[in-house]
Design a protein around this motif. Structure first.
Motif, PDB file in Angstrom:
ATOM      1  N   PHE A   1      40.481  59.709  63.646  1.00 47.19           N
ATOM      2  CA  PHE A   1      39.462  59.501  62.785  1.00 47.19           C
ATOM      3  C   PHE A   1      39.887  59.491  61.340  1.00 47.19           C
ATOM      4  O   PHE A   1      39.170  59.166  60.503  1.00 47.19           O
ATOM      5  N   LEU A   2      41.032  60.222  61.037  1.00 47.97           N
ATOM      6  CA  LEU A   2      41.684  60.175  59.783  1.00 47.97           C
ATOM      7  C   LEU A   2      42.454  59.244  59.183  1.00 47.97           C
ATOM      8  O   LEU A   2      42.825  59.000  58.251  1.00 47.97           O
ATOM      9  N   TYR A   3      42.765  58.308  60.469  1.00 51.38           N
ATOM     10  CA  TYR A   3      43.505  57.043  59.980  1.00 51.38           C
ATOM     11  C   TYR A   3      43.104  56.377  58.990  1.00 51.38           C
ATOM     12  O   TYR A   3      41.769  55.673  59.353  1.00 51.38           O
ATOM     13  N   GLY A   4      43.663  55.990  57.903  1.00 49.78           N
ATOM     14  CA  GLY A   4      43.091  55.000  56.878  1.00 49.78           C
ATOM     15  C   GLY A   4      42.427  55.778  56.080  1.00 49.78           C
ATOM     16  O   GLY A   4      42.064  55.191  54.911  1.00 49.78           O
ATOM     17  N   ILE A   5      42.371  57.036  55.709  1.00 48.09           N
ATOM     18  CA  ILE A   5      41.792  57.846  54.870  1.00 48.09           C
ATOM     19  C   ILE A   5      42.564  57.548  53.338  1.00 48.09           C
ATOM     20  O   ILE A   5      41.903  57.747  52.414  1.00 48.09           O
ATOM     21  N   HIS A   6      43.982  57.296  53.888  1.00 53.87           N
ATOM     22  CA  HIS A   6      44.741  57.113  52.512  1.00 53.87           C
ATOM     23  C   HIS A   6      44.426  55.955  51.728  1.00 53.87           C
ATOM     24  O   HIS A   6      44.840  55.722  50.434  1.00 53.87           O
ATOM     25  N   ILE A   7      43.705  55.003  52.345  1.00 49.90           N
ATOM     26  CA  ILE A   7      43.349  53.609  51.474  1.00 49.90           C
ATOM     27  C   ILE A   7      42.294  54.088  50.404  1.00 49.90           C
ATOM     28  O   ILE A   7      42.481  53.639  49.162  1.00 49.90           O
ATOM     29  N   PRO A   8      41.352  54.504  50.834  1.00 49.35           N
ATOM     30  CA  PRO A   8      40.204  55.020  49.539  1.00 49.35           C
ATOM     31  C   PRO A   8      40.899  55.961  48.526  1.00 49.35           C
ATOM     32  O   PRO A   8      40.672  55.693  47.453  1.00 49.35           O
ATOM     33  N   CYS A   9      41.866  56.781  49.066  1.00 52.05           N
ATOM     34  CA  CYS A   9      42.533  57.715  47.917  1.00 52.05           C
ATOM     35  C   CYS A   9      43.341  56.999  47.081  1.00 52.05           C
ATOM     36  O   CYS A   9      43.642  57.238  45.919  1.00 52.05           O
ATOM     37  N   LEU A  10      44.021  55.930  47.670  1.00 52.98           N
ATOM     38  CA  LEU A  10      44.837  54.896  46.992  1.00 52.98           C
ATOM     39  C   LEU A  10      44.200  54.034  45.832  1.00 52.98           C
ATOM     40  O   LEU A  10      44.546  54.226  44.754  1.00 52.98           O
ATOM     41  N   PHE A  11      43.031  53.901  46.232  1.00 54.68           N
ATOM     42  CA  PHE A  11      42.092  53.059  45.244  1.00 54.68           C
ATOM     43  C   PHE A  11      41.607  54.205  44.080  1.00 54.68           C
ATOM     44  O   PHE A  11      41.208  53.629  42.889  1.00 54.68           O
ATOM     45  N   LEU A  12      41.678  55.380  44.246  1.00 57.20           N
ATOM     46  CA  LEU A  12      41.075  56.550  43.352  1.00 57.20           C
ATOM     47  C   LEU A  12      42.251  56.572  42.482  1.00 57.20           C
ATOM     48  O   LEU A  12      42.088  57.234  41.141  1.00 57.20           O
ATOM     49  N   ILE A  13      43.414  56.566  42.788  1.00 56.10           N
ATOM     50  CA  ILE A  13      44.728  57.028  41.876  1.00 56.10           C
ATOM     51  C   ILE A  13      44.849  56.345  40.612  1.00 56.10           C
ATOM     52  O   ILE A  13      45.069  56.797  39.563  1.00 56.10           O
ATOM     53  N   GLY A  14      44.325  54.825  40.741  1.00 60.02           N
ATOM     54  CA  GLY A  14      44.582  54.143  39.370  1.00 60.02           C
ATOM     55  C   GLY A  14      43.636  54.589  38.381  1.00 60.02           C
ATOM     56  O   GLY A  14      43.960  54.982  37.232  1.00 60.02           O
ATOM     57  N   PRO A  15      42.014  54.562  38.712  1.00 58.36           N
ATOM     58  CA  PRO A  15      41.076  55.205  37.535  1.00 58.36           C
ATOM     59  C   PRO A  15      41.401  56.707  37.347  1.00 58.36           C
ATOM     60  O   PRO A  15      41.242  57.094  36.231  1.00 58.36           O
ATOM     61  N   PHE A  16      41.742  57.502  38.225  1.00 61.63           N
ATOM     62  CA  PHE A  16      42.031  58.863  37.874  1.00 61.63           C
ATOM     63  C   PHE A  16      43.250  59.173  37.121  1.00 61.63           C
ATOM     64  O   PHE A  16      43.119  59.844  36.522  1.00 61.63           O
ATOM     65  N   SER A  17      43.963  58.364  37.186  1.00 57.98           N
ATOM     66  CA  SER A  17      45.393  58.420  36.538  1.00 57.98           C
ATOM     67  C   SER A  17      45.016  57.830  35.055  1.00 57.98           C
ATOM     68  O   SER A  17      45.559  58.464  33.904  1.00 57.98           O
ATOM     69  N   TYR A  18      44.148  57.014  34.781  1.00 56.09           N
ATOM     70  CA  TYR A  18      43.831  56.427  33.580  1.00 56.09           C
ATOM     71  C   TYR A  18      43.059  57.670  32.926  1.00 56.09           C
ATOM     72  O   TYR A  18      43.269  57.834  31.587  1.00 56.09           O
ATOM     73  N   ILE A  19      42.164  58.344  33.796  1.00 53.37           N
ATOM     74  CA  ILE A  19      41.332  59.410  32.904  1.00 53.37           C
ATOM     75  C   ILE A  19      42.181  60.489  32.829  1.00 53.37           C
ATOM     76  O   ILE A  19      41.934  61.264  31.691  1.00 53.37           O
ATOM     77  N   TYR A  20      43.321  60.808  33.497  1.00 58.27           N
ATOM     78  CA  TYR A  20      44.320  61.785  33.283  1.00 58.27           C
ATOM     79  C   TYR A  20      45.127  61.455  32.022  1.00 58.27           C
ATOM     80  O   TYR A  20      45.283  62.360  31.105  1.00 58.27           O
ATOM     81  N   PHE A  21      45.253  60.337  31.659  1.00 62.86           N
ATOM     82  CA  PHE A  21      45.884  59.961  30.415  1.00 62.86           C
ATOM     83  C   PHE A  21      45.021  60.033  29.273  1.00 62.86           C
ATOM     84  O   PHE A  21      45.422  60.317  28.206  1.00 62.86           O
ATOM     85  N   GLU A  22      43.656  59.591  29.535  1.00 62.94           N
ATOM     86  CA  GLU A  22      42.727  59.853  28.264  1.00 62.94           C
ATOM     87  C   GLU A  22      42.748  61.387  28.117  1.00 62.94           C
ATOM     88  O   GLU A  22      42.666  61.772  26.943  1.00 62.94           O
TER      89      GLU A  22
END
Length: 379
Positions: A84-105
């Protein structure tokens, strides 16, 4: 070697906990500052960004931890015990971009206003797709076939989503690079000492992303090298954090003014002006200058006096004099408690006041006690 992604996940999780604790402390401190200064309308500016922004750094590292845990599970085939945990990395992958930008901010003294809720929709939609469209009898393909044989539509869609996730990280990272380059070469306020360290950090991060892409497309075992690169970066960040050092020295100081100048070119950006105003008071402590006036402060903000006066009246609900005096009163209260060797008169002038009588009246109204009684009661 399979322990490398596991170690990276642990380091990322520790960073997530550390940033979560900092966010909690930051939230409490802001509430105390707002309450003590009586600037209730600041609450909207600081807390209107929502909890998702306040805890964005923690969520970024939590996403990276989930990604590495998932890779560890695939490499060791332990993910088969928790299908049931297979594939959970994909939503996390989509979060890295916006959260990285906020981290930069956050690193550069920004306020995250360019990242809206819709930036997180790909993560939510991919999560819904994975758990609603996954076949009931789905089995994770063997490691040797994972990158070569996409004999089902669901497996092909997983690969497609992974590609989109990586592309999103590239887009967000490139937007950060373009932003910093514009500050570097298009602003009078140059990024002298922090530009190259920050650029090399971004280049290294992009290299790690490229390694993950190559691993996914060609050879699963290359994930070990990609995870090693990511783990090294996370350890580097953790070591700096443990030693209470900035990841990029002087970066926030140098970008803060460049950011403010950029906003002034585009027009009056009220949140950015309030952020700059807060920096001038809390970082540069302009209120300690007894000659500080509305024209002087307006000049530092590149505003006309009537513009600053209007911003103070409508957004902070106070006059210039009341706004500055709140900081001076807080400083005076601090000196009364922390510096018992100082006389009341010394405290008055050290906190920026130039009138003994007005100070006593303002202090009595603010704290309900005379300065002398305030010092005695606190002791």
């Amino acid at each position: 070697m399979n322990l490398i992604p596991f170690a990276g996940a642990v380091v990322a999780f520790l960073l997530a906990i550390s940033h979560w604790i900092e966010a909690v402390q930051k939230g409490r401190k802001r509430k105390q500052t707002i309450s003590s200064l009586g600037l209730f309308s600041l609450k909207q500016n600081f807390f209107g960004i929502g909890y998702i922004y306040l805890y964005s750094s923690a969520l970024l590292f939590l996403s990276l931890a989930s990604l590495q845990f998932h890779i560890y599970g695939e490499l060791t085939e332990g993910i088969n015990f928790f299908p049931f945990l297979y594939g959970i990395h994909i939503p996390c992958l989509f979060l890295i971009g916006p959260f990285s930008y906020i981290y930069f901010e956050e690193m550069s003294g920004g306020e995250f206003y360019k990242i809206r809720i819709f930036h997180f929709l790909p993560s939510v939609l991919s999560l819904l797709y994975i758990y609603l469209m996954r076949p009931v009898d789905y089995q994770l393909p063997p490691m040797d076939l994972y990158a070569k044989d996409y004999n089902s539509g669901f497996e092909y869609s997983i690969q497609l989503l992974l590609s989109f996730g990586v592309v999103s990280i590239f887009l967000y990272t490139n937007s950060i690079i373009i932003r910093v380059l514009r500050w570097k070469f298009g602003s009078k306020e140059k990024l002298e000492s922090s530009f190259w360290p920050f650029l090399w950090l971004l280049i290294y991060s992009l290299s790690v992303v490229i390694l993950f892409v190559l691993s996914q497309l060609f050879f699963m075992r290359m994930f070990i090298v990609a995870c090693l690169g990511l783990t090294s970066l996370l350890v580097f960040i953790l070591l700096f954090k443990m030693n209470h050092r900035e990841l990029i020295p002087n970066f926030q100081t140098e970008t803060s003014l460049a950011r403010y100048k950029e906003s002034r070119v585009k027009g009056i950006n009220i949140p950015q002006i309030l952020k700059r105003l807060d920096d001038l008071m809390n970082l540069e402590q302009l209120y300690l200058n007894e000659d500080l006036s509305l024209p002087i402060l307006s000049k530092r903000l590149d505003l006309h006096t009537h513009q600053l006066s209007e911003i103070l009246n409508h957004h902070l609900e106070c006059t210039f004099r009341n706004y500055v005096n709140q900081f001076r009163l807080q400083e005076a209260a601090r000196l009364l408690l922390e510096r018992p060797d100082m006389t009341i008169l010394s405290v008055i002038y050290a906190s920026g006041f130039n009138s003994k009588s007005s100070f006593h009246k303002l202090f009595q109204n603010r704290f309900g006690l005379s300065p002398q009684n305030y010092r005695l009661q606190s002791n």
